[in-house]
Design a protein around this motif. Structure first.
Motif, short mmCIF file in Angstrom:
data_model
loop_
_atom_site.label_atom_id
_atom_site.label_comp_id
_atom_site.label_asym_id
_atom_site.label_seq_id
_atom_site.Cartn_x
_atom_site.Cartn_y
_atom_site.Cartn_z
N SER A 85 -14.56 92.64 -26.90
CA SER A 85 -14.05 92.99 -27.98
C SER A 85 -13.18 94.31 -28.00
N LEU A 86 -13.66 95.16 -27.34
CA LEU A 86 -13.01 96.37 -27.14
C LEU A 86 -11.69 96.16 -26.36
N MET A 87 -11.65 95.62 -25.33
CA MET A 87 -10.52 95.32 -24.44
C MET A 87 -9.54 94.52 -25.43
N ARG B 220 -9.43 100.59 -18.61
CA ARG B 220 -10.58 101.45 -18.44
C ARG B 220 -11.89 100.73 -18.94
N VAL B 221 -11.96 100.07 -19.89
CA VAL B 221 -13.04 99.30 -20.38
C VAL B 221 -13.36 98.12 -19.25
N PHE B 222 -12.45 97.46 -18.86
CA PHE B 222 -12.52 96.14 -18.00
C PHE B 222 -13.21 96.83 -16.57
N ASN B 223 -12.61 98.08 -16.09
CA ASN B 223 -13.24 98.64 -14.78
C ASN B 223 -14.72 99.01 -15.06
N GLN B 224 -15.08 99.23 -16.15
CA GLN B 224 -16.64 99.78 -16.48
C GLN B 224 -17.54 98.88 -16.59
#
Length: 161
Positions: free
Chosen positions: A50-52, A66-70
């Motif tokens: 949802s953030l992405m 950034r979210v995806f990579n974390q």
């Protein structure tokens, strides 16, 4: 809710993030992201997806990445959010590249993913790629899916003729 002392749970954030979809709201959205981190539910794949999606809709692909990579794992929703975000931001070729990378990593596309890449094919007049994607849609059994049919008609207007 917070003024009443009720702590949000992951599904609360998912609902809030689904309402955030404009560049103007990006700073507010980042504050929601900070609260997600404070509460410790950023590792929930549904919250991360949802953030992405929210960042992509706001045009902030750097934050989406950034979210995806974390994230420890990625599913079709994670990949589709990135692909559709790049498509929305006018980076269709990057979306097609990610579509191929997603498949190389063994993640099967869904109708939303196919819709996004077919829209790229239409915008780039990449009809050969559109035909290839159409065959993938058939292999996945999504050839009667409404989203795929609409995208196919957009990409290849003579399909129904």
């Amino acid at each position: 809710m917070q003024h009443e002392g009720v702590k949000p749970v992951p599904v609360t954030f998912i609902g809030v993030l689904n309402t955030c979809d404009s560049v103007a709201a990006l700073e507010e959205d980042r504050r929601v992201h900070e609260q997600i981190i404070e509460i410790g539910c950023e590792s929930d794949i549904f919250v991360s997806n949802s953030l992405m999606d929210m960042y992509a809709k706001c045009g902030s692909m750097e934050d989406a990445w950034r979210v995806f990579n974390q994230m420890p794992t990625h599913d079709v929703v994670s990949w589709s959010s990135l692909i559709l975000g790049h498509v929305k931001c006018g980076q269709g070729l990057k979306g097609l590249e990610l579509f191929q990378q997603m498949q190389c990593e063994g993640v099967e596309p869904n109708s939303a993913t196919f819709m996004g890449v077919l829209n790229v094919c239409a915008s780039l007049a990449a009809f050969e790629e559109g035909i290839h994607i159409h065959s993938q849609i058939i292999k996945c059994g999504l050839d009667s899916d409404f989203l795929c049919l609409i995208a196919l008609l957009t990409c290849m207007p003579n399909v129904g003729a």
